[in-house]
Design a protein around this motif. Structure first.
Motif, PDB file in Angstrom:
ATOM      1  N   GLY A 130      42.918  54.814  40.518  1.00  0.00           N
ATOM      2  CA  GLY A 130      43.512  53.490  40.447  1.00  0.00           C
ATOM      3  C   GLY A 130      43.227  52.663  41.684  1.00  0.00           C
ATOM      4  N   PHE A 131      43.877  51.515  41.759  1.00  0.00           N
ATOM      5  CA  PHE A 131      43.796  50.650  42.934  1.00  0.00           C
ATOM      6  C   PHE A 131      45.135  49.951  43.060  1.00  0.00           C
ATOM      7  N   THR A 132      45.433  49.415  44.243  1.00  0.00           N
ATOM      8  CA  THR A 132      46.757  48.832  44.479  1.00  0.00           C
ATOM      9  C   THR A 132      46.726  47.337  44.774  1.00  0.00           C
ATOM     10  N   ASN A 133      45.581  46.819  45.203  1.00  0.00           N
ATOM     11  CA  ASN A 133      45.522  45.414  45.593  1.00  0.00           C
ATOM     12  C   ASN A 133      45.532  44.518  44.357  1.00  0.00           C
ATOM     13  N   ILE A 134      46.447  43.549  44.327  1.00  0.00           N
ATOM     14  CA  ILE A 134      46.579  42.696  43.139  1.00  0.00           C
ATOM     15  C   ILE A 134      45.396  41.753  42.957  1.00  0.00           C
ATOM     16  N   LYS A 135      44.510  41.674  43.963  1.00  0.00           N
ATOM     17  CA  LYS A 135      43.310  40.852  43.839  1.00  0.00           C
ATOM     18  C   LYS A 135      42.140  41.636  43.260  1.00  0.00           C
ATOM     19  N   GLY A 136      42.288  42.953  43.159  1.00  0.00           N
ATOM     20  CA  GLY A 136      41.220  43.760  42.575  1.00  0.00           C
ATOM     21  C   GLY A 136      40.702  44.827  43.517  1.00  0.00           C
ATOM     22  N   PRO A 137      39.919  45.773  42.996  1.00  0.00           N
ATOM     23  CA  PRO A 137      39.445  46.903  43.796  1.00  0.00           C
ATOM     24  C   PRO A 137      38.554  46.518  44.960  1.00  0.00           C
ATOM     25  N   GLU A 138      37.844  45.392  44.844  1.00  0.00           N
ATOM     26  CA  GLU A 138      36.964  44.975  45.943  1.00  0.00           C
ATOM     27  C   GLU A 138      37.760  44.590  47.187  1.00  0.00           C
ATOM     28  N   HIS A 139      39.068  44.384  47.036  1.00  0.00           N
ATOM     29  CA  HIS A 139      39.933  44.031  48.164  1.00  0.00           C
ATOM     30  C   HIS A 139      40.752  45.223  48.660  1.00  0.00           C
ATOM     31  N   GLU A 140      40.529  46.384  48.072  1.00  0.00           N
ATOM     32  CA  GLU A 140      41.291  47.575  48.459  1.00  0.00           C
ATOM     33  C   GLU A 140      40.970  47.967  49.896  1.00  0.00           C
ATOM     34  N   TYR A 141      41.989  48.331  50.638  1.00  0.00           N
ATOM     35  CA  TYR A 141      41.799  48.626  52.061  1.00  0.00           C
ATOM     36  C   TYR A 141      41.376  50.087  52.271  1.00  0.00           C
ATOM     37  N   PHE A 142      42.026  51.021  51.569  1.00  0.00           N
ATOM     38  CA  PHE A 142      41.719  52.437  51.728  1.00  0.00           C
ATOM     39  C   PHE A 142      40.902  52.934  50.538  1.00  0.00           C
ATOM     40  N   SER A 143      39.711  53.447  50.805  1.00  0.00           N
ATOM     41  CA  SER A 143      38.855  53.923  49.714  1.00  0.00           C
ATOM     42  C   SER A 143      39.459  55.127  49.007  1.00  0.00           C
ATOM     43  N   LYS A 144      40.291  55.907  49.700  1.00  0.00           N
ATOM     44  CA  LYS A 144      40.896  57.084  49.069  1.00  0.00           C
ATOM     45  C   LYS A 144      41.768  56.704  47.878  1.00  0.00           C
ATOM     46  N   THR A 145      42.262  55.479  47.879  1.00  0.00           N
ATOM     47  CA  THR A 145      43.109  55.025  46.777  1.00  0.00           C
ATOM     48  C   THR A 145      42.392  55.159  45.444  1.00  0.00           C
ATOM     49  N   PHE A 146      41.098  54.912  45.427  1.00  0.00           N
ATOM     50  CA  PHE A 146      40.343  54.921  44.172  1.00  0.00           C
ATOM     51  C   PHE A 146      40.372  56.286  43.483  1.00  0.00           C
ATOM     52  N   TYR A 147      40.532  57.354  44.270  1.00  0.00           N
ATOM     53  CA  TYR A 147      40.553  58.676  43.639  1.00  0.00           C
ATOM     54  C   TYR A 147      41.846  59.455  43.867  1.00  0.00           C
ATOM     55  N   TRP A 148      42.880  58.794  44.431  1.00  0.00           N
ATOM     56  CA  TRP A 148      44.176  59.444  44.602  1.00  0.00           C
ATOM     57  C   TRP A 148      45.340  58.672  43.961  1.00  0.00           C
ATOM     58  N   ASP A 149      45.213  57.376  43.763  1.00  0.00           N
ATOM     59  CA  ASP A 149      46.332  56.547  43.313  1.00  0.00           C
ATOM     60  C   ASP A 149      46.834  56.937  41.922  1.00  0.00           C
ATOM     61  N   LYS A 172      49.932  42.018  37.889  1.00  0.00           N
ATOM     62  CA  LYS A 172      48.667  41.302  38.014  1.00  0.00           C
ATOM     63  C   LYS A 172      47.466  42.230  37.898  1.00  0.00           C
ATOM     64  N   ARG A 173      47.627  43.461  38.351  1.00  0.00           N
ATOM     65  CA  ARG A 173      46.501  44.400  38.291  1.00  0.00           C
ATOM     66  C   ARG A 173      46.023  44.638  36.863  1.00  0.00           C
ATOM     67  N   LEU A 174      46.917  44.507  35.913  1.00  0.00           N
ATOM     68  CA  LEU A 174      46.583  44.790  34.521  1.00  0.00           C
ATOM     69  C   LEU A 174      45.887  43.620  33.827  1.00  0.00           C
ATOM     70  N   THR A 175      45.736  42.493  34.542  1.00  0.00           N
ATOM     71  CA  THR A 175      45.131  41.305  33.939  1.00  0.00           C
ATOM     72  C   THR A 175      43.702  41.047  34.433  1.00  0.00           C
ATOM     73  N   LEU A 176      43.232  41.848  35.385  1.00  0.00           N
ATOM     74  CA  LEU A 176      41.974  41.545  36.072  1.00  0.00           C
ATOM     75  C   LEU A 176      40.721  41.933  35.286  1.00  0.00           C
TER      76      LEU A 176
END
Length: 241
Positions: A130-149, A172-176
């Motif tokens: 998953g990802f946590t940033n409401i602007k989308g994965p390209e704005h994610e700060y920690f790359s580990k989020t992509f495979y741990w969230d 918002k994440r569900l609308t991107l």
């Protein structure tokens, strides 16, 4: 005819993957998107990676990075031996790698390093967790989020089906993206063994590491295919506990 086929968490269940390839009649016209966690669980973990390395020479494959793949890479490439990793399927992977040559291990390291944290394909997002940033994965700060969230999946499950996408409270994440495809959190945790759709999120991890089958899904038609429950293909093993 070409299809886009997404494959859930394999966890070393190579026999299940081969079974699915035969059942689905996968061809070189198909695009194959693997959601990560190729290792840890069943005894064919290292062999699964070898299979995938060979597969990409004949098929159009996209490989996402799973948390177990990253843990294995840290051990294989950097000698970082995580005790928790060994408890959660890593020992089977470690045992499998003892059968490989140093040259084969080098090719596996290169394979792990080439994996994607996420990809956008046909207006859909594919990533392991998953990802946590409401602007989308390209704005994610920690790359580990992509495979741990796990919050993306939890949010999708917890959001009321009656809540309109334009509502102030709608996540918002569900609308991107048109759709989001993930693995990581087995649907067996909610007593399911088939792909589950919650709002825009599709979870394809059907518990192959435990008592569930491995799943492959056509993202256009939503037709899906499943292997025999993977533990039945490895009757003398425990998989992940």
């Amino acid at each position: 005819m070409s299809r886009t086929l997404v494959i859930g968490d394999i966890h070393g269940g190579l026999k299940a993957l081969i079974q699915l390839f035969e059942k689905v009649q996968v061809s070189t016209n198909d695009t194959l998107i693997f959601l990560g966690d190729y290792v840890d669980g069943w005894s064919d973990s290292a062999a699964t990676v070898s299979f995938l390395i060979e597969l990409q020479t004949t098929h159009h494959c996209i490989f996402l990075r799973g948390n177990h793949d990253e843990l294995c890479y840290q051990w294989l490439a950097k000698g970082k031996n995580n005790p928790e990793w060994l408890k959660h399927g890593g020992q089977a992977t470690l045992d499998g790698y003892s059968q490989l040559s140093e040259e084969e291990k080098k090719s596996h390291i290169a394979f792990y390093e080439a994996m994607h944290n996420y990809v956008v394909y046909k207006d859909c997002l594919f990533l392991h967790a998953g990802f946590t940033n409401i602007k989308g994965p390209e704005h994610e700060y920690f790359s580990k989020t992509f495979y741990w969230d796990r919050t993306l999946w939890e949010t999708a499950l917890a959001t009321s089906k009656d809540l309109d996408k334009d509502h102030l409270y709608y996540p918002k994440r569900l609308t991107l993206f048109k759709e989001i495809y993930i693995g990581h959190t087995p649907v067996t945790r909610i007593n399911k063994m088939t792909p589950i759709n919650a709002h825009s999120v599709w979870n394809i991890d059907t518990g192959a590491a435990f008592k569930g089958p491995l799943t492959m899904l056509d993202i256009v038609t939503k037709e899906y295919w499943q292997s025999t429950p993977v533990w039945e293909l490895y009757p003398d093993e425990k998989g992940r506990n």
